[in-house]
Design a protein around this motif. Structure first.
Motif, mmCIF file in Angstrom:
data_model
loop_
_atom_site.group_PDB
_atom_site.id
_atom_site.type_symbol
_atom_site.label_atom_id
_atom_site.label_comp_id
_atom_site.label_asym_id
_atom_site.label_seq_id
_atom_site.Cartn_x
_atom_site.Cartn_y
_atom_site.Cartn_z
ATOM 1 N N PRO A 1 5.494 9.001 -16.246
ATOM 2 C CA PRO A 1 6.784 9.049 -16.959
ATOM 3 C C PRO A 1 7.908 8.283 -16.256
ATOM 4 O O PRO A 1 8.926 7.987 -16.878
ATOM 5 N N THR A 2 7.740 7.980 -14.966
ATOM 6 C CA THR A 2 8.837 7.352 -14.217
ATOM 7 C C THR A 2 8.544 5.901 -13.829
ATOM 8 O O THR A 2 9.369 5.265 -13.169
ATOM 9 N N ARG A 3 7.397 5.358 -14.234
ATOM 10 C CA ARG A 3 7.075 3.980 -13.859
ATOM 11 C C ARG A 3 8.080 3.006 -14.481
ATOM 12 O O ARG A 3 8.467 3.145 -15.638
ATOM 13 N N SER A 4 8.441 1.996 -13.704
ATOM 14 C CA SER A 4 9.383 0.986 -14.205
ATOM 15 C C SER A 4 8.999 -0.368 -13.616
ATOM 16 O O SER A 4 9.196 -0.612 -12.424
ATOM 17 N N PHE A 5 8.426 -1.215 -14.447
ATOM 18 C CA PHE A 5 8.009 -2.550 -14.009
ATOM 19 C C PHE A 5 9.168 -3.533 -14.167
ATOM 20 O O PHE A 5 10.059 -3.346 -14.986
ATOM 21 N N ARG A 6 9.113 -4.600 -13.375
ATOM 22 C CA ARG A 6 10.098 -5.678 -13.527
ATOM 23 C C ARG A 6 9.386 -7.022 -13.438
ATOM 24 O O ARG A 6 8.237 -7.121 -12.973
ATOM 25 N N LEU A 7 10.085 -8.055 -13.878
ATOM 26 C CA LEU A 7 9.553 -9.413 -13.756
ATOM 27 C C LEU A 7 9.819 -9.933 -12.342
ATOM 28 O O LEU A 7 10.782 -9.520 -11.697
ATOM 29 N N PRO A 8 8.984 -10.850 -11.853
ATOM 30 C CA PRO A 8 9.185 -11.381 -10.500
ATOM 31 C C PRO A 8 10.294 -12.426 -10.458
ATOM 32 O O PRO A 8 10.603 -13.079 -11.464
ATOM 33 N N THR A 9 10.885 -12.602 -9.288
ATOM 34 C CA THR A 9 11.796 -13.732 -9.066
ATOM 35 C C THR A 9 10.951 -14.996 -8.893
ATOM 36 O O THR A 9 9.716 -14.938 -8.795
ATOM 37 N N ASP A 10 11.606 -16.122 -8.838
ATOM 38 C CA ASP A 10 10.864 -17.372 -8.657
ATOM 39 C C ASP A 10 10.086 -17.372 -7.344
ATOM 40 O O ASP A 10 8.934 -17.807 -7.284
ATOM 41 N N GLN A 11 10.702 -16.891 -6.286
ATOM 42 C CA GLN A 11 10.016 -16.822 -4.987
ATOM 43 C C GLN A 11 8.802 -15.900 -5.063
ATOM 44 O O GLN A 11 7.716 -16.233 -4.569
ATOM 45 N N GLU A 12 8.991 -14.731 -5.697
ATOM 46 C CA GLU A 12 7.894 -13.759 -5.814
ATOM 47 C C GLU A 12 6.776 -14.301 -6.688
ATOM 48 O O GLU A 12 5.587 -14.107 -6.398
ATOM 49 N N ARG A 13 7.138 -15.017 -7.757
ATOM 50 C CA ARG A 13 6.132 -15.580 -8.660
ATOM 51 C C ARG A 13 5.245 -16.582 -7.909
ATOM 52 O O ARG A 13 4.025 -16.542 -8.009
ATOM 53 N N ALA A 14 5.865 -17.464 -7.142
ATOM 54 C CA ALA A 14 5.094 -18.464 -6.399
ATOM 55 C C ALA A 14 4.152 -17.788 -5.408
ATOM 56 O O ALA A 14 2.991 -18.193 -5.255
ATOM 57 N N ALA A 15 4.629 -16.747 -4.739
ATOM 58 C CA ALA A 15 3.799 -16.044 -3.756
ATOM 59 C C ALA A 15 2.641 -15.319 -4.435
ATOM 60 O O ALA A 15 1.504 -15.353 -3.945
ATOM 61 N N MET A 16 2.908 -14.679 -5.571
ATOM 62 C CA MET A 16 1.838 -13.955 -6.260
ATOM 63 C C MET A 16 0.816 -14.915 -6.847
ATOM 64 O O MET A 16 -0.383 -14.599 -6.894
ATOM 65 N N GLU A 17 1.269 -16.073 -7.310
ATOM 66 C CA GLU A 17 0.311 -17.075 -7.809
ATOM 67 C C GLU A 17 -0.620 -17.532 -6.692
ATOM 68 O O GLU A 17 -1.826 -17.679 -6.885
ATOM 69 N N GLU A 18 -0.053 -17.732 -5.488
ATOM 70 C CA GLU A 18 -0.915 -18.146 -4.380
ATOM 71 C C GLU A 18 -1.833 -17.008 -3.950
ATOM 72 O O GLU A 18 -2.997 -17.233 -3.598
ATOM 73 N N LEU A 19 -1.346 -15.778 -3.975
ATOM 74 C CA LEU A 19 -2.203 -14.642 -3.640
ATOM 75 C C LEU A 19 -3.402 -14.582 -4.577
ATOM 76 O O LEU A 19 -4.549 -14.418 -4.143
ATOM 77 N N SER A 20 -3.151 -14.736 -5.863
ATOM 78 C CA SER A 20 -4.240 -14.719 -6.838
ATOM 79 C C SER A 20 -5.227 -15.853 -6.571
ATOM 80 O O SER A 20 -6.446 -15.665 -6.633
ATOM 81 N N ALA A 21 -4.696 -17.044 -6.231
ATOM 82 C CA ALA A 21 -5.560 -18.192 -5.973
ATOM 83 C C ALA A 21 -6.427 -17.981 -4.735
ATOM 84 O O ALA A 21 -7.570 -18.450 -4.662
ATOM 85 N N CYS A 22 -5.897 -17.290 -3.751
ATOM 86 C CA CYS A 22 -6.635 -17.066 -2.502
ATOM 87 C C CYS A 22 -7.743 -16.027 -2.651
ATOM 88 O O CYS A 22 -8.739 -16.079 -1.921
#
Length: 548
Positions: free
Chosen positions: A430-451
């Protein structure tokens, strides 16, 4: 056994410190009664709450500690003040209009609003005993109603009549002038209405042990103080009970601490040395308010056991008893995981360290091994991302992470998996709250997924992190099931993408992918959830599907 006793005599664990204080009472000669008596008191004016349980648990821990350092036999009495008059109707019980008709009657003379027992006092006593029996406590239950009416209290009540003036001097010092005019240590129980009367005494006869008073209608009555015709006011009752039973130890909450000199003095006036005491801080609810039986705020014992094991609750109760603690649902996952951390540590500890470990005071000499190969906090996050509604689905992930684990060989993990599903649905979802990533966070998560799943890319980012830090160290072995290897990838990406402080990178992972402000060690989460599943989760987070 000698080594254990020697270690216990110097242990700084609070149960041993209190046990040594009790032992000191009998340095010169053993107790005449043949045993050391530990007591806990319970006021059954409402349903038992978790603080009452904590009092019995902590006293039991001190009793066990005493049995390590001494061969003197012990007893533990749980005493219910069920002859007390019901001063107000608890807000968390049914049939309140009916109960109002019985205000000021002893709790054991008030009908049970639940319709299950002979009286409200009997109902609340039964609830307390059920809670205590759930935890396997060894105790003797005493009812004040029975204690007064069967004559077990008669000798001390006679002594109270004989030493009435001395006891009144103690009490009057603690009262405001207005209250002094009508106060008496004796509360008559009206022969006709059955109500507990707060009326002044016209006479207390020390020879025939009677009291004379006018009731609320102005009629004069004379009653013996024995046989359940009167009860003592609660402060004198404390000291008188200690004297009647020969109590050696009792603990109580901080709200009683200013009354300790009163209790002690009355006990001594009535012919018995005052017991040792231990004052603990109160439990608070999530708003910082004291937990109350009548209002039912905070967590009940049943509520805790809906979401976690009995041992985790015992662990929470052991910690820092002289520090006020907020007792609400958010503390449960932490208590579960810390309890199992202590279980794992116990196996490698020496005797002195074991005596300081909370699990020793929970289990005594029979400390079990932990089979929780996955932390409770991790299970909660796994439930969150997998949408598991049944334990079997969770076990599919667990077996991939720990192939040798099973419900049969890891019963505490199997139990925790069920608790995690329940806790997640009731409190996390009931308390979960997702947000979109910042540009810096997006780039880091894309590389994490690639690795993830690509050894060359994973080792490259770790090498770049090492170079950035000026370290010339060997690269780790590639193992996609190893928590440490996966954590090193996550860590390296946070460093190479310039997150400062680094915890802001982990906060981003939790907030974007898990909808929470904090979470598990992310490398361990990947190992448990799976490489492909984590890559899919990252893709959903970056595409805004989780925050939608």
């Amino acid at each position: 056994m000698t080594d254990l006793r020697d270690a216990a005599m110097t242990s700084k664990a609070w149960p041993f410190e209190e046990a040594r204080a009790v032992l000191k009472r009998y340095e010169k000669q053993p107790p005449e009664k043949g045993y050391v008596l530990f007591e806990t008191g319970y006021g059954p004016s409402g349903l038992p709450h978790i603080g009452t349980f904590g009092e019995v648990l902590r006293t039991t821990m001190i009793r066990r500690a005493f049995e390590v350092i001494s061969d003197i036999p012990t007893r533990l009495i749980c005493f219910s003040d069920d002859l007390d008059g019901m001063r107000k109707v608890p807000g968390n019980v049914p049939n309140q209009d009916m109960l109002r008709e019985h205000l000021q009657k002893p709790l054991t003379s008030v009908p049970d609003p639940f319709g299950e027992f002979d009286s409200f006092g009997d109902h609340n006593n039964a609830m307390l005993r059920r809670f205590l029996d759930t935890f396997g406590f060894e105790y003797e239950f005493y009812s004040a109603t029975e204690f007064y009416r069967t004559g077990q209290f008669d000798e001390v009540l006679k002594r109270a009549a004989e030493r009435y003036d001395d006891i009144m001097k103690v009490m009057l010092k603690s009262l405001r002038e207005e209250r002094r005019q009508t106060y008496s240590i004796f509360l008559p129980i009206h022969p006709e209405t059955g109500r507990v009367l707060y009326v002044p005494m016209k006479e207390v006869n020390a020879t025939d042990h009677t009291i004379t008073f006018d009731d609320e209608d102005g009629r004069e009555w004379t009653l013996p103080v024995t046989g359940g015709n009167v009860k003592l006011q609660w402060k004198p009752d404390f000291g008188a009970r200690w004297a009647a039973l020969g109590v050696d130890f009792e603990m109580y909450g901080k709200d009683h601490s200013t009354n300790t000199p009163i209790y002690d003095s009355i006990c001594e006036i009535l012919g018995h040395p005052a017991p040792e005491h231990f004052t603990y801080e109160l439990f608070l609810d999530e708003t910082g308010q004291k937990i109350s039986k009548s209002s039912g705020n905070g967590i009940s014992i049943d509520e805790w056991l809906t979401y976690a094991s009995t041992e985790s609750l015992s662990y929470f109760m052991f910690l820092k008893p002289k520090t006020a603690k907020r007792l609400y649902f958010d503390v449960i996952p932490k208590a579960v995981d810390e309890y199992h951390q202590q279980l794992r540590a116990y196996a490698k500890q020496d005797t002195a360290q074991r005596l300081a470990n909370p699990v020793y005071h929970i289990h005594g000499h029979n400390v079990p091994e932990s089979t929780m190969v996955v932390p409770f906090a991790m299970l909660l996050n796994l439930v969150s991302v997998s949408g598991a509604e049944e334990k079997d689905k969770l076990w599919g992930f667990i077996r991939r992470y720990a192939p040798d684990a099973s419900p049969e060989h890891n019963p505490d993990l199997d139990q925790a998996a069920g608790f995690a599903i329940r806790y997640y649905n009731d409190f996390v979802k009931p308390t979960r709250s997702f947000r979109l990533p910042t540009d810096q966070e997006r780039a880091a998560m894309e590389e994490l997924s690639a690795c993830l799943g690509d050894a060359d890319k994973a080792l490259d980012v770790i090498a770049r992190k090492n170079a950035q830090e000026g370290k010339d160290v060997a690269l780790p072995a590639v193992d996609w099931h190893d928590d440490e290897f996966l954590q090193s990838i996550v860590f390296a990406i946070g460093k190479t993408h310039g997150f400062d402080p680094l915890r802001s990178w982990f906060s981003a992972l939790y907030e974007v992918l898990l909808g929470a402000s904090q979470g598990p060690r992310f490398g361990g989460f990947i190992a448990l959830y799976g490489i492909d599943e984590t890559k899919a989760l990252i893709a959903d987070g970056l595409a805004g599907k989780l925050a939608a």
